[in-house]
Structure formats: C-alpha cells, structure tokens
Design a protein around this motif. Structure first.
Motif, PDB file in Angstrom:
ATOM      1  N   VAL A 107       0.845  -1.203   0.000  1.00  0.00           N
ATOM      2  CA  VAL A 107       0.000   0.000   0.000  1.00  0.00           C
ATOM      3  C   VAL A 107       0.881   1.255   0.000  1.00  0.00           C
ATOM      4  CG1 VAL A 107      -1.722   1.320   1.296  1.00  0.00           C
ATOM      5  CG2 VAL A 107      -1.902  -1.177   1.163  1.00  0.00           C
ATOM      6  N   ARG A 108       1.973   1.211   0.737  1.00  0.00           N
ATOM      7  CA  ARG A 108       2.913   2.337   0.762  1.00  0.00           C
ATOM      8  C   ARG A 108       3.492   2.586  -0.623  1.00  0.00           C
ATOM      9  NH1 ARG A 108       8.896   2.552   3.533  1.00  0.00           N
ATOM     10  NH2 ARG A 108       9.045   4.807   3.835  1.00  0.00           N
ATOM     11  N   LEU A 109       3.787   1.522  -1.359  1.00  0.00           N
ATOM     12  CA  LEU A 109       4.288   1.659  -2.724  1.00  0.00           C
ATOM     13  C   LEU A 109       3.241   2.308  -3.613  1.00  0.00           C
ATOM     14  CD1 LEU A 109       6.221   1.081  -5.100  1.00  0.00           C
ATOM     15  CD2 LEU A 109       5.212  -1.214  -5.222  1.00  0.00           C
ATOM     16  N   VAL A 110       1.992   1.887  -3.496  1.00  0.00           N
ATOM     17  CA  VAL A 110       0.912   2.469  -4.297  1.00  0.00           C
ATOM     18  C   VAL A 110       0.790   3.964  -4.016  1.00  0.00           C
ATOM     19  CG1 VAL A 110      -1.581   2.469  -4.699  1.00  0.00           C
ATOM     20  CG2 VAL A 110      -0.356   0.301  -4.476  1.00  0.00           C
ATOM     21  N   GLU A 111       0.849   4.330  -2.745  1.00  0.00           N
ATOM     22  CA  GLU A 111       0.776   5.748  -2.394  1.00  0.00           C
ATOM     23  C   GLU A 111       1.916   6.520  -3.052  1.00  0.00           C
ATOM     24  OE1 GLU A 111       0.119   8.237   1.703  1.00  0.00           O
ATOM     25  OE2 GLU A 111       1.955   7.057   1.565  1.00  0.00           O
ATOM     26  N   TYR A 112       3.121   5.962  -3.041  1.00  0.00           N
ATOM     27  CA  TYR A 112       4.273   6.621  -3.662  1.00  0.00           C
ATOM     28  C   TYR A 112       4.062   6.796  -5.170  1.00  0.00           C
ATOM     29  CZ  TYR A 112       8.835   6.983  -5.899  1.00  0.00           C
ATOM     30  OH  TYR A 112       9.875   7.359  -6.709  1.00  0.00           O
ATOM     31  N   LEU A 113       3.629   5.732  -5.836  1.00  0.00           N
ATOM     32  CA  LEU A 113       3.470   5.777  -7.293  1.00  0.00           C
ATOM     33  C   LEU A 113       2.350   6.714  -7.722  1.00  0.00           C
ATOM     34  CD1 LEU A 113       3.867   1.970  -8.150  1.00  0.00           C
ATOM     35  CD2 LEU A 113       5.564   3.789  -8.501  1.00  0.00           C
ATOM     36  N   SER A 114       1.389   6.972  -6.839  1.00  0.00           N
ATOM     37  CA  SER A 114       0.237   7.815  -7.190  1.00  0.00           C
ATOM     38  C   SER A 114       0.516   9.308  -7.029  1.00  0.00           C
ATOM     39  CB  SER A 114      -0.980   7.432  -6.334  1.00  0.00           C
ATOM     40  OG  SER A 114      -0.765   7.764  -4.967  1.00  0.00           O
ATOM     41  N   GLN A 115       1.742   9.661  -6.713  1.00  0.00           N
ATOM     42  CA  GLN A 115       2.079  11.079  -6.620  1.00  0.00           C
ATOM     43  C   GLN A 115       1.946  11.748  -7.990  1.00  0.00           C
ATOM     44  OE1 GLN A 115       5.501  11.995  -3.648  1.00  0.00           O
ATOM     45  NE2 GLN A 115       5.939   9.962  -4.422  1.00  0.00           N
ATOM     46  N   ASP A 116       1.630  13.043  -7.978  1.00  0.00           N
ATOM     47  CA  ASP A 116       1.326  13.760  -9.218  1.00  0.00           C
ATOM     48  C   ASP A 116       2.477  13.737 -10.210  1.00  0.00           C
ATOM     49  OD1 ASP A 116      -1.185  14.354  -8.266  1.00  0.00           O
ATOM     50  OD2 ASP A 116      -0.631  16.344  -7.524  1.00  0.00           O
ATOM     51  N   HIS A 117       3.712  13.754  -9.723  1.00  0.00           N
ATOM     52  CA  HIS A 117       4.849  13.795 -10.653  1.00  0.00           C
ATOM     53  C   HIS A 117       5.200  12.403 -11.190  1.00  0.00           C
ATOM     54  CE1 HIS A 117       6.861  12.614  -6.929  1.00  0.00           C
ATOM     55  NE2 HIS A 117       7.900  12.237  -7.656  1.00  0.00           N
ATOM     56  N   LEU A 118       4.507  11.360 -10.703  1.00  0.00           N
ATOM     57  CA  LEU A 118       4.729  10.010 -11.215  1.00  0.00           C
ATOM     58  C   LEU A 118       3.508   9.576 -12.027  1.00  0.00           C
ATOM     59  CD1 LEU A 118       6.508   8.438  -8.100  1.00  0.00           C
ATOM     60  CD2 LEU A 118       7.539   9.348 -10.194  1.00  0.00           C
ATOM     61  N   PHE A 119       2.706   8.639 -11.534  1.00  0.00           N
ATOM     62  CA  PHE A 119       1.550   8.186 -12.300  1.00  0.00           C
ATOM     63  C   PHE A 119       0.287   8.982 -11.995  1.00  0.00           C
ATOM     64  CE2 PHE A 119       3.890   3.935 -12.252  1.00  0.00           C
ATOM     65  CZ  PHE A 119       4.454   4.157 -13.502  1.00  0.00           C
ATOM     66  N   GLY A 120       0.283   9.705 -10.880  1.00  0.00           N
ATOM     67  CA  GLY A 120      -0.872  10.523 -10.546  1.00  0.00           C
ATOM     68  C   GLY A 120      -2.060   9.702 -10.052  1.00  0.00           C
ATOM     69  N   LYS A 121      -3.124  10.407  -9.710  1.00  0.00           N
ATOM     70  CA  LYS A 121      -4.305   9.771  -9.114  1.00  0.00           C
ATOM     71  C   LYS A 121      -5.499   9.715 -10.050  1.00  0.00           C
ATOM     72  CE  LYS A 121      -3.112  11.251  -4.400  1.00  0.00           C
ATOM     73  NZ  LYS A 121      -1.792  11.813  -4.784  1.00  0.00           N
ATOM     74  N   ASP A 122      -5.410  10.312 -11.224  1.00  0.00           N
ATOM     75  CA  ASP A 122      -6.595  10.468 -12.058  1.00  0.00           C
ATOM     76  C   ASP A 122      -6.637   9.581 -13.295  1.00  0.00           C
ATOM     77  OD1 ASP A 122      -7.535  12.464 -10.326  1.00  0.00           O
ATOM     78  OD2 ASP A 122      -6.352  13.995 -11.362  1.00  0.00           O
ATOM     79  N   GLN A 123      -5.487   9.210 -13.843  1.00  0.00           N
ATOM     80  CA  GLN A 123      -5.530   8.480 -15.096  1.00  0.00           C
ATOM     81  C   GLN A 123      -5.603   6.973 -14.879  1.00  0.00           C
ATOM     82  OE1 GLN A 123      -2.032   9.173 -17.450  1.00  0.00           O
ATOM     83  NE2 GLN A 123      -0.724   9.391 -15.659  1.00  0.00           N
ATOM     84  N   PRO A 124      -6.430   6.295 -15.670  1.00  0.00           N
ATOM     85  CA  PRO A 124      -6.562   4.837 -15.544  1.00  0.00           C
ATOM     86  C   PRO A 124      -5.259   4.135 -15.924  1.00  0.00           C
ATOM     87  CG  PRO A 124      -8.384   5.793 -16.781  1.00  0.00           C
ATOM     88  CD  PRO A 124      -7.343   6.859 -16.666  1.00  0.00           C
ATOM     89  N   LEU A 125      -4.865   3.177 -15.120  1.00  0.00           N
ATOM     90  CA  LEU A 125      -3.671   2.380 -15.388  1.00  0.00           C
ATOM     91  C   LEU A 125      -4.020   0.907 -15.308  1.00  0.00           C
ATOM     92  CD1 LEU A 125      -0.909   4.138 -13.205  1.00  0.00           C
ATOM     93  CD2 LEU A 125      -1.366   4.502 -15.635  1.00  0.00           C
ATOM     94  N   LYS A 126      -3.332   0.115 -16.094  1.00  0.00           N
ATOM     95  CA  LYS A 126      -3.390  -1.342 -15.979  1.00  0.00           C
ATOM     96  C   LYS A 126      -2.102  -1.792 -15.294  1.00  0.00           C
ATOM     97  CE  LYS A 126      -6.111  -1.975 -20.224  1.00  0.00           C
ATOM     98  NZ  LYS A 126      -7.325  -2.531 -19.615  1.00  0.00           N
ATOM     99  N   ILE A 127      -2.213  -2.254 -14.051  1.00  0.00           N
ATOM    100  CA  ILE A 127      -1.057  -2.693 -13.277  1.00  0.00           C
ATOM    101  C   ILE A 127      -0.910  -4.196 -13.442  1.00  0.00           C
ATOM    102  CG2 ILE A 127       0.063  -2.672 -11.031  1.00  0.00           C
ATOM    103  CD1 ILE A 127      -0.556   0.105 -12.061  1.00  0.00           C
TER     104      ILE A 127
END
Length: 443
Positions: free
Chosen positions: A256-276
């Motif tokens: 969960v901590r990794l997901v929070e890190y990756l969802s930062q705006d300068h990385l993958f962000g929180k708004d765009q759909p991703l296939k993980i």
C-alpha cells in the motif's frame, strides 16, 4: 519454442467490486495516512521507473510473438502530466523497478517485509517461523532479513533436501535454520507452522501471529506496545509465525505504501486509468496493490498472472487477505473506512503457456536473454517473464497505459532430472558468484 501469447481473464467473486469501491466516499487519503503512520524497514518507498517501447517493425513482422518484437528501454521517461497525451509514437509500457531494491531479496519480498520487520523488532520477537517451497524466495528473504536484525529464523521447506544446495535454498540454509517437511504435512500449513512455533518456544516461550501483533499495535501504539511486551517476555522466547509468502495483513501495508508513492502527481498521478501487471506466486502482492488502489480511490486495474495455484485458490487467498486486513484496521479506523474492500479487486489471468510451477519451457531462457540484451532488464522464466509477456500484449492496445511491477526473478528452478539444465539457468540468472559457491559447497 515460445510462440504467440494470449491470456484468459478470471474475475473475482465480485466482478464490479473495484468499480463499486471507487464510488464509495470514505476518507481514503486520511485512512491511508493513518495506517501508514508507522516504522518502516525501507528508509524511503522510492523506486526507479523505466519505459519500454515495443518496436513497430516487430509488430508488423510477427504480431504477438516475442521473438519478432524489439524492445527499447528509456530509463528516464516523462511522467506526471506528460503521460496524459492520448497519442503515442509507438506502443510501450512502464516497468516499476522493484527488482533493484536489494541484490538478493526480491522486490515484492522487500515490500512485504517493509512493515513486517519493524513490527517484529518493536514487539521484541526473538524467533520467526515461516514456510515455503524448496526454492522459496520468501523463506530466503525472511532468513536474511532476520539474521541482519539479530532474529533467529526457522524455515519449514516443502519436500526433500536436494543433493546440491542452490539458489534460494542455499541462501535459506546459510542464514536460517532449515527443516524439510514431507508434502503430506506441508499440506496443512497453518497447523504445521503453529506446532513448530510451539516447539521452538519451549515451555516458557510465547507464540504469536502477525495479526496478534498488529492488533496490539493498533491498540497501544509502538512505544507502549513494546514496553508491555518486554515485560511479558523478559525471560522467554517470543516466537512469531509468518504465513507462507508473508500472506499477512501487516505485509500488505508495504505494498500500500508503494501504491501511495506511485500515485504522486509527478509520477503516475491519481486520475488516469492504469493497468497494473504483476506475476503472482502466493498472490499477496497483487492483493496489496488492489487494496492500495481502492483505499486511495485510484482508477487502477490490477491484473495478476497466476503461476502457482488455481483461480479458485487465488480467489480464496484474496478473500482471506481482505478479511484479515479489515479485521486488523476496522476497529480503530471505522467500518466506513474499509467499506470498499471486497473480493474482486484483482483480475486473475492464466499465463500464456500454463505449466507446473517452476517448470521452464523451451526457448524461455533465450527470450530472457533477448530482453536483457535489448533493455538491460533481467526477467526470469519462472516468474517475471509472464508479467513481461502480458505487459507487452496490453501495451500494444491503443492509448493503453500499462505498468508492470517488476518484483525480481528467481535464483533457481524446480529440481530437474537434468542437472546441467538447472545449473545453466541458475548461472544465467545469478552470475559468476553462484559458480564459485557451487564449486565450493559440499556435495
């Protein structure tokens, strides 16, 4: 020879679980911030991200055959707002390089141990009991990490001791106390682990599960919990049982901590759909990714390639982990905070060429060599090649944003009738230091 690849999807018992969870209105970021307010084994959650471009020439020549594709690695891709453009020059996917977190501990193991190890230390644990297959990367990671922290590890490995110790089996033997368990006993893992933990604890020791420790931590906090346990176990061993593959709620927090890190705006962000995309051994990391995405309200779809169990087995694992996670964190954070967590967070897919776990098909080692030579990224034929194949397939879809979590490979394969094949694969994956160990280690 490896040929074209296709994947068949299996949804969880609640196919609309992710969509419904994303509609819920509980205070997601506040909840995640609260449960992640703790000590960590990894100083920072940061990880490197690469972008892999799939050659158009290869696509025109051979469709989905990996042999007919060329890969180009961009080690410094444009992320954040630059990812929102709909038009891409060439098909591509992103690789989260958790394989670089530790030279011997796989990235997914490091993530699961991220919250687990401080919990053990703060609880004054003296011994850890866990289990895995003969070549368990989890057992090796626990053994090495415990030894570094002055804890004793007791590893119950399935099957018979091999004639030659190699790969993770060798690492487990070097760092931990290994006992080989007949498959008939190993089939009842929970009973086996608990029985051995009591044996290690002796008459004066105490045995705990990670769920016990997490519940106590949630009630008392780190400092109070630590002093309470110190007084309780001053003259006794304190033995903690860690499930196979660290399939525990505490282990999910590192993911969960990794997901929070990756969802930062300068990385993958929180708004765009991703296939993980991820390869699934026990499936714990995949479930952690799903939980993290839902708790943060991210429009991310988690897909796991099944490697070691059936669809029914993975769905039951997902249900069990979600249930334990809710049990651990509902009491002090409220039922509403976890209302979106239901089975169906992960899409489970069969690998392109199903086989018994650990087996390698003809041509797969050569495919790994091709990928390594073209990108500098090492995948292995047992685990991460499966995720790479699916990421390649989905990355060719128009406007798709695909992210592969590279967990790191395996140091050895299942025992083969032909020893030379096994040694060849080990040397390919591990490098020259394994050659030295194989020559020096007693036969």
């Amino acid at each position: 020879m490896v040929s074209s690849f296709t994947f068949r999807l299996h949804y969880g018992s609640s196919p609309n679980g992710l969509k419904e969870a994303l509609k819920s209105n509980f205070p997601k970021e506040e909840f995640v911030s609260n449960i992640l307010k703790r000590k960590w084994a990894l100083r920072i959650p940061d990880t490197k991200i690469n972008q892999i471009t799939i050659s158009k020439d290869g696509l025109q020549q051979g469709g989905e055959n990996l042999w007919n594709l060329s890969f180009l690695n961009n080690p410094q891709p444009s992320l954040g707002d630059h990812m929102t453009g709909k038009n891409r020059q060439e098909p591509s996917f992103y690789v989260v390089r958790d394989d670089l977190l530790h030279p011997l501990v796989n990235g997914n193991k490091a993530r699961k141990l991220d919250a687990l190890l401080p919990l053990l230390e703060d609880s004054s644990a003296t011994d850890v009991v866990t289990c895995g297959g003969c070549q368990s990367a989890h057992a090796a990671a626990v053994a090495m990490s415990c030894a570094e922290r002055g804890l004793k590890s007791h590893l119950l490995l399935r099957g018979e001791q091999p004639a030659t110790l190699t790969g993770y089996n060798l690492i487990s033997s070097l760092y931990g106390n290994v006992r080989y368990v007949p498959r008939s006993l190993y089939a009842k893992r929970a009973e086996m682990l608990l029985k051995h933990a009591h044996l290690v604890a002796g008459n004066d020791g105490l045995v705990f599960s990670l769920a016990d420790l997490e519940a106590s931590l949630s009630s008392n906090g780190f400092s109070e919990h630590s002093s309470h346990v110190d007084a309780l176990t001053k003259r006794s061993k304190k033995v903690v049982v860690v499930n196979e593959g660290a399939g525990d709620a505490a282990a999910l927090l590192g993911v969960v901590r990794l997901v929070e890190y990756l969802s930062q705006d300068h990385l993958f962000g929180k708004d765009q759909p991703l296939k993980i995309i991820i390869d699934a051994g026990t499936g714990t990391t995949a479930v952690g990714l799903g939980i993290g995405a839902v708790c943060l309200g991210l429009p991310w779809e988690v897909t796991a390639v099944m490697l070691a169990d059936t669809i029914d087995g993975y769905q039951k694992k997902e249900e069990s982990l979600i249930s334990e996670f809710r049990r651990c964190f509902t009491l002090h954070h409220g039922e509403q905070a976890l209302s979106g967590l239901e089975p169906g967070l992960v899409q489970w897919v069969e690998r392109s060429f199903p086989r018994k776990f650990g087996n390698i098909l003809k041509g797969e080692v050569e495919i790994c060599q091709k990928i390594a030579q073209e990108t500098g990224i090492l995948v292995d034929p047992v685990y991460t090649l499966a995720a790479w194949e699916l990421a390649t397939q989905l990355g060719q879809e128009e406007n798709a944003k695909v992210v592969m979590l590279h967990t790191g490979g395996t140091l050895a394969t299942k025992e083969k009738k032909t020893k030379n094949l096994r040694i060849t694969v080990i040397r390919f994956l591990c490098g020259s230091w394994v050659d030295i160990i194989l020559k020096c280690w007693p036969k």
